[in-house]
Design an enzyme around this catalytic site. Structure first.
Site, PDB file in Angstrom:
ATOM      1  N   LYS A  92       0.838  -1.213   0.000  1.00  6.62           N
ATOM      2  CA  LYS A  92       0.000   0.000   0.000  1.00  6.62           C
ATOM      3  C   LYS A  92       0.873   1.264   0.000  1.00  6.62           C
ATOM      4  O   LYS A  92       0.538   2.267  -0.641  1.00  6.62           O
ATOM      5  CB  LYS A  92      -0.929  -0.023   1.223  1.00  6.62           C
ATOM      6  CG  LYS A  92      -1.776   1.211   1.418  1.00  6.62           C
ATOM      7  CD  LYS A  92      -2.844   1.388   0.346  1.00  6.62           C
ATOM      8  CE  LYS A  92      -3.622   2.677   0.592  1.00  6.62           C
ATOM      9  NZ  LYS A  92      -4.645   2.931  -0.424  1.00  6.62           N
ATOM     10  N   LYS A 138      -0.450  11.206   6.029  1.00  2.00           N
ATOM     11  CA  LYS A 138      -0.226  10.071   6.937  1.00  2.00           C
ATOM     12  C   LYS A 138       0.480   8.929   6.208  1.00  2.00           C
ATOM     13  O   LYS A 138       1.455   8.358   6.696  1.00  2.00           O
ATOM     14  CB  LYS A 138      -1.592   9.645   7.488  1.00  2.00           C
ATOM     15  CG  LYS A 138      -1.645   8.408   8.322  1.00  2.00           C
ATOM     16  CD  LYS A 138      -2.036   7.157   7.589  1.00  2.00           C
ATOM     17  CE  LYS A 138      -3.387   7.150   6.956  1.00  2.00           C
ATOM     18  NZ  LYS A 138      -3.734   5.896   6.304  1.00  2.00           N
TER      19      LYS A 138
HETATM   20  P1  NAD Z   1     -12.511   8.172   7.762  1.00  2.00           P
HETATM   21  O1  NAD Z   1     -11.807   9.155   8.605  1.00  2.00           O
HETATM   22  O2  NAD Z   1     -13.623   8.632   6.872  1.00  2.00           O
HETATM   23  O3  NAD Z   1     -13.078   6.958   8.649  1.00  2.00           O
HETATM   24  C1  NAD Z   1     -12.434   6.436   9.770  1.00  2.00           C
HETATM   25  C2  NAD Z   1     -13.502   6.042  10.782  1.00  2.00           C
HETATM   26  O4  NAD Z   1     -12.870   5.453  11.907  1.00  2.00           O
HETATM   27  C3  NAD Z   1     -14.314   7.238  11.299  1.00  2.00           C
HETATM   28  O5  NAD Z   1     -15.697   6.984  11.132  1.00  2.00           O
HETATM   29  C4  NAD Z   1     -13.911   7.329  12.767  1.00  2.00           C
HETATM   30  O6  NAD Z   1     -14.964   7.800  13.596  1.00  2.00           O
HETATM   31  C5  NAD Z   1     -13.544   5.895  13.069  1.00  2.00           C
HETATM   32  N1  NAD Z   1     -12.637   5.772  14.214  1.00  2.00           N
HETATM   33  C6  NAD Z   1     -11.454   6.397  14.419  1.00  2.00           C
HETATM   34  N2  NAD Z   1     -10.906   6.000  15.579  1.00  2.00           N
HETATM   35  C7  NAD Z   1     -11.766   5.098  16.110  1.00  2.00           C
HETATM   36  C8  NAD Z   1     -11.763   4.338  17.306  1.00  2.00           C
HETATM   37  N3  NAD Z   1     -10.753   4.443  18.192  1.00  2.00           N
HETATM   38  N4  NAD Z   1     -12.814   3.513  17.542  1.00  2.00           N
HETATM   39  C9  NAD Z   1     -13.822   3.422  16.646  1.00  2.00           C
HETATM   40  N5  NAD Z   1     -13.896   4.110  15.504  1.00  2.00           N
HETATM   41  C10 NAD Z   1     -12.867   4.949  15.248  1.00  2.00           C
HETATM   42  O7  NAD Z   1     -11.368   7.459   6.890  1.00  2.00           O
HETATM   43  P2  NAD Z   1     -11.529   6.603   5.541  1.00  2.00           P
HETATM   44  O8  NAD Z   1     -11.381   7.521   4.377  1.00  2.00           O
HETATM   45  O9  NAD Z   1     -12.718   5.713   5.641  1.00  2.00           O
HETATM   46  O10 NAD Z   1     -10.173   5.760   5.605  1.00  2.00           O
HETATM   47  C11 NAD Z   1     -10.024   4.614   6.440  1.00  2.00           C
HETATM   48  C12 NAD Z   1      -8.716   3.928   6.062  1.00  2.00           C
HETATM   49  O11 NAD Z   1      -8.762   3.533   4.687  1.00  2.00           O
HETATM   50  C13 NAD Z   1      -7.484   4.849   6.215  1.00  2.00           C
HETATM   51  O12 NAD Z   1      -6.387   4.106   6.668  1.00  2.00           O
HETATM   52  C14 NAD Z   1      -7.260   5.329   4.791  1.00  2.00           C
HETATM   53  O13 NAD Z   1      -5.914   5.695   4.575  1.00  2.00           O
HETATM   54  C15 NAD Z   1      -7.677   4.096   3.996  1.00  2.00           C
HETATM   55  N6  NAD Z   1      -8.112   4.372   2.622  1.00  2.00           N
HETATM   56  C16 NAD Z   1      -8.935   5.421   2.343  1.00  2.00           C
HETATM   57  C17 NAD Z   1      -9.320   5.664   1.024  1.00  2.00           C
HETATM   58  C18 NAD Z   1     -10.218   6.820   0.675  1.00  2.00           C
HETATM   59  O14 NAD Z   1     -10.310   7.143  -0.524  1.00  2.00           O
HETATM   60  N7  NAD Z   1     -10.877   7.453   1.619  1.00  2.00           N
HETATM   61  C19 NAD Z   1      -8.864   4.826  -0.004  1.00  2.00           C
HETATM   62  C20 NAD Z   1      -8.051   3.746   0.314  1.00  2.00           C
HETATM   63  C21 NAD Z   1      -7.677   3.530   1.638  1.00  2.00           C
END
Ligand code: NAD
Length: 296
Positions: free
Chosen positions: A171, A239
């Site tokens: 990744k 990040k």
């Molecule tokens: P986001 O911030 O929208 O979602 C993260 C969720 O985790 C939030 O709803 C938050 O409330 C929850 N959270 C955080 N800490 C928590 C805890 N201690 N207990 C319970 N819930 C908790 O982020 P996202 O865009 O959904 O990304 C999630 C992961 O996927 C990240 O690592 C990101 O790098 C990866 N990712 C994102 C994308 C994208 O396009 N958004 C694409 C590929 C990978």
């Protein structure tokens, strides 16, 4: 039917959880933000108010959280997954975190008889909604094969790259390539614009040639519209590049282009763009030149 716990219902986790519900799985879901739990519960999951409640009785636990500290706290923290998951359960961490953190979490879980795959994804929100993510996994082959039925719902491809941590190593490579590609597209289009070309026509002319890419096709229309709604946020990409630079230090690997694009993203963060889509890298060039590429 096996029971699944899903923790982290943000931009990515919500549509992924909903696709599993649509595929007929029974889900117990948790997020620290209660409205996010309600949104997925209304699609047919059992909404839970603690990790303990969400993990109870589940065969598979999927986490989709921002970064290493969040996954460590949810999995290894007090009243977390490790303390409450049943023996033999399989944690599938689909968050993008540091490979070293994946290995650390795996080693702790192993002591408790809990298995783990790291399985981050590429594709962003649209592919999370369509169930066509690219999944890159690390772990035992037997565990990977067991998880394949879930990966088939969430993605259009799933590749076992190597032992635990390898999914996140893969990744990081992916995130370097995407970030540098957006920067290259921005730099090229800015030159075209300032040299007097119609940027939309430049895009049409080059998209099917060697410079064309999935990144170009996804991001240029957004840039031209001036639509920087995420998608994938600048702060999440910072990040990932921080994890890449850290891994570069640990493995004695120079990453000069990654360091450069990281600085561009830092400038955007100072400008208040950290919640914008990473295609806002074009704004860095717009700031440098005082020229707008987007259609007015
Ligand atoms: P986001 O911030 O929208 O979602 C993260 C969720 O985790 C939030 O709803 C938050 O409330 C929850 N959270 C955080 N800490 C928590 C805890 N201690 N207990 C319970 N819930 C908790 O982020 P996202 O865009 O959904 O990304 C999630 C992961 O996927 C990240 O690592 C990101 O790098 C990866 N990712 C994102 C994308 C994208 O396009 N958004 C694409 C590929 C990978």
């Amino acid at each position: 039917m096996k029971r699944i716990c899903f923790i982290g219902l943000g931009i990515m986790g919500k549509p992924m959880a909903i696709n599993l519900i649509k595929a007929g799985y029974s889900l117990q879901v948790y997020d620290r933000n209660p409205p996010k739990v309600e949104a997925v519960a209304s699609a047919g999951a059992r909404g839970c108010s603690s990790i303990k409640e969400a993990v109870e009785g589940c065969d598979y636990i999927i986490t989709m959280l921002p970064n290493s500290p969040h996954v460590k706290s949810v999995v290894l923290g007090e009243d977390g997954v490790a303390e409450n998951a049943k023996k033999g359960a399989l944690l599938i961490d689909m968050s993008s975190i540091a490979p070293s953190a994946s290995r650390e979490i795996h080693d702790e879980l192993k002591k408790r008889g809990i298995r783990m795959l790291d399985a981050p994804v590429s594709g962003g929100e649209p592919k999370a909604i369509d169930g066509t993510l690219a999944i890159m996994a690390g772990g035992d082959e037997k565990d990977f094969e067991e998880a394949r039925e879930l990966f088939d719902v969430l993605g259009s491809s799933a590749v076992l790259v190597g032992p635990v941590g390898s999914g996140n190593t893969c990744k990081l490579a992916n995130q370097i390539i995407v970030a540098l590609n957006i920067a290259a597209v921005s730099e090229g289009l800015m030159l075209a614009r300032r040299a007097g070309a119609d940027v939309e026509k430049v895009f049409m002319a080059i998209r099917n040639g060697l410079a064309g890419s999935t990144v170009m096709n996804a991001k240029v229309p957004m840039i031209l519209e001036g639509n920087f709604k995420p998608g994938f946020r600048i702060d999440l990409h910072i990040k990932d590049l921080a994890n890449a630079l850290d891994t570069g230090l640990n493995t004695n690997t120079p990453l000069p282009l990654t360091a450069e694009v990281m600085q561009m993203m830092q400038v955007l963060k100072i400008d208040g763009e950290e919640k914008s889509d990473h295609s806002a890298l074009m704004k860095y060039y717009e700031k440098l030149t005082g020229t707008r590429v987007r259609k007015e």
